[in-house]
Design an enzyme around this catalytic site. Structure first.
Site, PDB file in Angstrom:
ATOM      1  N   CYS A  97       2.202   8.600  -5.576  1.00 32.77           N
ATOM      2  CA  CYS A  97       2.073   7.169  -5.345  1.00 32.77           C
ATOM      3  C   CYS A  97       3.342   6.680  -4.659  1.00 32.77           C
ATOM      4  O   CYS A  97       4.443   7.007  -5.098  1.00 32.77           O
ATOM      5  CB  CYS A  97       1.869   6.463  -6.688  1.00 32.77           C
ATOM      6  SG  CYS A  97       1.662   4.684  -6.531  1.00 32.77           S
ATOM      7  N   LEU A  98       3.157   5.909  -3.603  1.00 31.10           N
ATOM      8  CA  LEU A  98       4.325   5.404  -2.874  1.00 31.10           C
ATOM      9  C   LEU A  98       5.161   4.482  -3.750  1.00 31.10           C
ATOM     10  O   LEU A  98       6.331   4.244  -3.463  1.00 31.10           O
ATOM     11  CB  LEU A  98       3.873   4.674  -1.606  1.00 31.10           C
ATOM     12  CG  LEU A  98       3.212   5.582  -0.551  1.00 31.10           C
ATOM     13  CD1 LEU A  98       2.584   4.747   0.550  1.00 31.10           C
ATOM     14  CD2 LEU A  98       4.213   6.570   0.026  1.00 31.10           C
ATOM     15  N   GLU A 140      -6.551   3.610  -5.858  1.00 33.32           N
ATOM     16  CA  GLU A 140      -6.231   2.287  -5.285  1.00 33.32           C
ATOM     17  C   GLU A 140      -6.863   1.152  -6.088  1.00 33.32           C
ATOM     18  O   GLU A 140      -6.241   0.109  -6.272  1.00 33.32           O
ATOM     19  CB  GLU A 140      -6.670   2.212  -3.818  1.00 33.32           C
ATOM     20  CG  GLU A 140      -6.074   3.282  -2.896  1.00 33.32           C
ATOM     21  CD  GLU A 140      -4.562   3.403  -2.975  1.00 33.32           C
ATOM     22  OE1 GLU A 140      -3.882   2.402  -3.309  1.00 33.32           O
ATOM     23  OE2 GLU A 140      -4.049   4.508  -2.726  1.00 33.32           O
ATOM     24  N   HIS A 143      -4.786   0.193  -8.960  1.00 35.02           N
ATOM     25  CA  HIS A 143      -3.640  -0.675  -8.642  1.00 35.02           C
ATOM     26  C   HIS A 143      -4.011  -2.155  -8.794  1.00 35.02           C
ATOM     27  O   HIS A 143      -3.166  -2.976  -9.150  1.00 35.02           O
ATOM     28  CB  HIS A 143      -3.168  -0.443  -7.200  1.00 35.02           C
ATOM     29  CG  HIS A 143      -2.181   0.689  -7.032  1.00 35.02           C
ATOM     30  ND1 HIS A 143      -0.960   0.717  -7.673  1.00 35.02           N
ATOM     31  CD2 HIS A 143      -2.225   1.811  -6.269  1.00 35.02           C
ATOM     32  CE1 HIS A 143      -0.303   1.825  -7.317  1.00 35.02           C
ATOM     33  NE2 HIS A 143      -1.040   2.505  -6.477  1.00 35.02           N
TER      34      HIS A 143
HETATM   35 ZN    ZN Z   1      -0.451   4.319  -5.737  1.00 40.29          ZN
END
Ligand code: ZN
Length: 174
Positions: A97-98, A140, A143
């Site tokens: 994950c960024l 995603e 998130h």
């Molecule tokens: Zn992520």
């Protein structure tokens, strides 16, 4: 178009529930364009609006065709108000994950998902995905509810550091 800053774990905005979008307008389409270049530059195969500090329910999924020789078709689109309406199967896979740079861990996900959403043209859409695409969608959409992949790792001993050059958003090759 502009590159956006990606929030890092510890920022409270990553833990909040994002708001539903009533109507896609030009400012949201501009955000989608900025998120796209930010995701590609990072690089990543997905990005969610809360990761760039916008608490609205929009994600990008950007999995190239035959990703990691999977044979899967390309899946590249922005989704507004995405919702998983069907899920089946269970597979383990490593994710990055960024917003959690430098770490990976093994996450159980549904194998196949059907997602209902709205496109950037305000038209409803429904997609069915498996493999990498299904995993990115689930990562995603999490998130948007303030859930990070590390929350879903069952075997904590699989959480390991990864070299910076392998860092990405979404699935990692084991
Ligand atoms: Zn992520």
């Amino acid at each position: 178009m502009a590159l956006l800053d990606i929030l890092i774990e510890g920022d409270p905005r990553l833990r909040q529930k994002a708001h539903k979008i009533r109507h896609v307008d030009d400012s949201l389409r501009e955000l989608a364009a900025d998120m796209f270049v930010t995701m590609v530059e990072a690089p990543g195969v997905g990005l969610a609006a809360p990761q760039v500090g916008v608490l609205r329910r929009m994600i990008w999924v950007h999995v190239p065709a035959d990703y990691h020789e999977s044979g899967d078709p390309e899946l590249s689109l922005a989704l507004v108000n995405p919702e998983i309406v069907r899920a089946r199967g269970r597979v383990l896979g490593y994710e990055g994950c960024l917003s959690i740079p430098g770490w990976t861990g093994e996450v159980p996900r549904a194998e196949v998902v059907t997602v209902k959403a709205v496109g950037l043209d305000n038209k409803p859409l429904r997609i069915k995905a498996h493999g990498w695409g299904a995993r990115v969608l689930q990562h995603e959409i999490d998130h948007l509810d303030g859930i990070l992949f590390i929350d879903r790792v069952e075997d904590k001993s699989t959480i390991v550091e990864v070299p910076e050059e392998e860092q990405t958003e979404g699935p990692l090759e084991p």
